[in-house]
Design a protein around this motif. Structure first.
Motif, short mmCIF file in Angstrom:
data_model
loop_
_atom_site.label_atom_id
_atom_site.label_comp_id
_atom_site.label_asym_id
_atom_site.label_seq_id
_atom_site.Cartn_x
_atom_site.Cartn_y
_atom_site.Cartn_z
N GLY A 192 -23.79 9.36 10.54
CA GLY A 192 -23.80 9.48 9.09
C GLY A 192 -22.78 10.48 8.59
N ILE A 193 -22.66 11.63 9.26
CA ILE A 193 -21.67 12.62 8.83
C ILE A 193 -20.25 12.09 9.05
CG2 ILE A 193 -20.74 14.91 9.36
CD1 ILE A 193 -23.53 15.89 9.75
N LEU A 208 -17.79 3.41 15.51
CA LEU A 208 -18.47 4.60 15.00
C LEU A 208 -19.86 4.28 14.48
CD1 LEU A 208 -18.57 7.56 14.11
CD2 LEU A 208 -17.38 6.92 12.02
N ALA A 209 -19.99 3.20 13.72
CA ALA A 209 -21.29 2.87 13.14
C ALA A 209 -22.31 2.47 14.19
CB ALA A 209 -21.13 1.74 12.12
N GLN A 210 -21.86 1.93 15.33
CA GLN A 210 -22.77 1.50 16.40
C GLN A 210 -22.51 2.26 17.69
OE1 GLN A 210 -22.37 -2.74 16.81
NE2 GLN A 210 -22.76 -3.15 14.64
N HIS A 211 -22.02 3.51 17.58
CA HIS A 211 -21.71 4.30 18.77
C HIS A 211 -22.98 4.60 19.55
CE1 HIS A 211 -19.82 7.25 21.36
NE2 HIS A 211 -18.65 6.98 20.82
#
Length: 359
Positions: A55-56, A43-46
């Motif tokens: 961020g959301i 998720l953080a590096q999608h």
């Protein structure tokens, strides 16, 4: 002498084990002890999500179960507007992190149920078991937790595979040594012959993973309406429509269209001109109340040309009042000299019978 030199960062960099990279980011990792959330790099590096969506998604993961995450709530919390937050939620929904379904409550009310999954890839593959390491955890109270398999084997005497005790006899719970791998009977045989109360579903090594039920998909989107076309696209209408579309950037700087977009939207403007719409009316309909910021001007113009298409102007005969049915003139009865209405002269209704006239 009055300049303050903060040496804390220098000491922190000196304490980093290993060589420091010559360029790029340098991480100073301090372990968290409270108020932290574990976020996966997927998720953080999608690669397919925008920075606002990432961020959301991280913010939603950090919230406790039952928190309100509607568009208006997030817009009041962050400086981004409702449009950007709605686009970010749709991105998370498209990649499987977010699922929003509409459910019907009592008394005919309808509510939106929101489910956030921190590992949508694992759920879609169906390779995880609820309760196992890496399995999805539902934020809800767990009733009657099942005992661990090790405790079951410790407190219940597990029979040998070749010696199955009678169903009515249950051996006294004694502490026995762990049986060798490969000689432990199936859990179903243990429950059948020892009459052990069936525990709640739990993670068992080698067991078949339980199916994961995903929320029902949302209603399918309606197909996009086609761009209106005129009955006859004359060269005069084509030229007028192309000039009007190219001139929109003088009235709204956001409406800068490419030549391909102008050629695509010409039939829609020509359909408006065919229905006797003036150029000022078309320009006002296309440039009024533009969203900020406007990312896709051609899509917005296509939507407005399709959704705001006016009906054809009525003709002169359509606007005239309906005419009344003709009223028969007055006639004088040849028998009693009374007046009555009829298209032809003769006798009234009372005098027709004596004179043998048909009704």
């Amino acid at each position: 002498m009055d300049t303050q030199h903060d040496n804390a960062l220098a000491h922190a960099l000196a304490a980093i084990p290993g060589p420091v990279p010559p360029s790029g980011v340098i991480h100073i990792v301090i372990p968290h002890t409270n108020r932290f959330t574990v976020v996966g790099n997927h998720l953080a590096q999608h690669a397919g999500l925008s920075l606002v969506a990432i961020g959301i998604g991280v913010h939603i993961q950090s919230l406790p179960a039952g928190s309100e995450i509607s568009i208006k709530t997030l817009a009041a919390r962050f400086p981004e507007g409702e449009v950007r937050i709605a686009c970010a939620l749709r991105e998370l929904e498209a990649h499987g992190y977010l699922r929003r379904t509409r459910v019907r409550l009592a008394k005919g009310r309808v509510a939106t149920r929101t489910v956030f999954c921190n590992q949508p890839g694992a759920v879609l593959r169906g390779g995880v078991v609820p309760g196992a390491p890496g399995a999805p955890v539902v934020a809800a109270a767990v009733r009657n937790p099942a005992p661990a398999p090790a405790l079951v084997r410790e407190h219940l005497r597990v029979p040998e595979p070749t010696r199955v005790p009678e169903p009515a006899r249950v051996p006294e719970p004694t502490r026995v040594r762990e049986p060798e791998p490969g000689l432990v009977p199936e859990p179903a045989l243990v429950r059948e012959h020892l009459r052990v109360r069936e525990p709640e579903p739990t993670a068992v090594a080698g067991a078949r993973p339980a199916p994961v039920r995903l929320p029902a998909p949302t209603a399918p989107k309606q197909p996009r309406r086609p761009l209106p076309h005129p009955h006859a696209l004359t060269p005069e209408r084509r030229q007028a429509a192309s000039a009007l579309l190219a001139d929109l950037r003088r009235h709204a700087v956001e409406l800068v269209l490419s030549e391909e977009a102008v050629e695509e939207l010409v039939p829609g403007v020509a359909a408006w001109l065919e229905r006797d719409a003036t150029t000022d009316a078309i320009r006002h309909a296309l440039t009024a109340d533009l969203p900020k910021p406007l990312k896709h001007p051609a899509r917005l113009l296509r939507h407005r040309l399709t959704a705001l298409l006016p009906p054809p102007l009525p003709g002169v005969h359509d606007l005239t009042a309906p005419r009344r049915a003709p009223v028969p003139p007055f006639q004088t009865c040849d028998g009693c000299e009374r007046a009555f209405r009829s298209h032809e002269p003769g006798h009234c209704r009372d005098c027709r019978a004596p004179y043998g006239e048909a009704v």
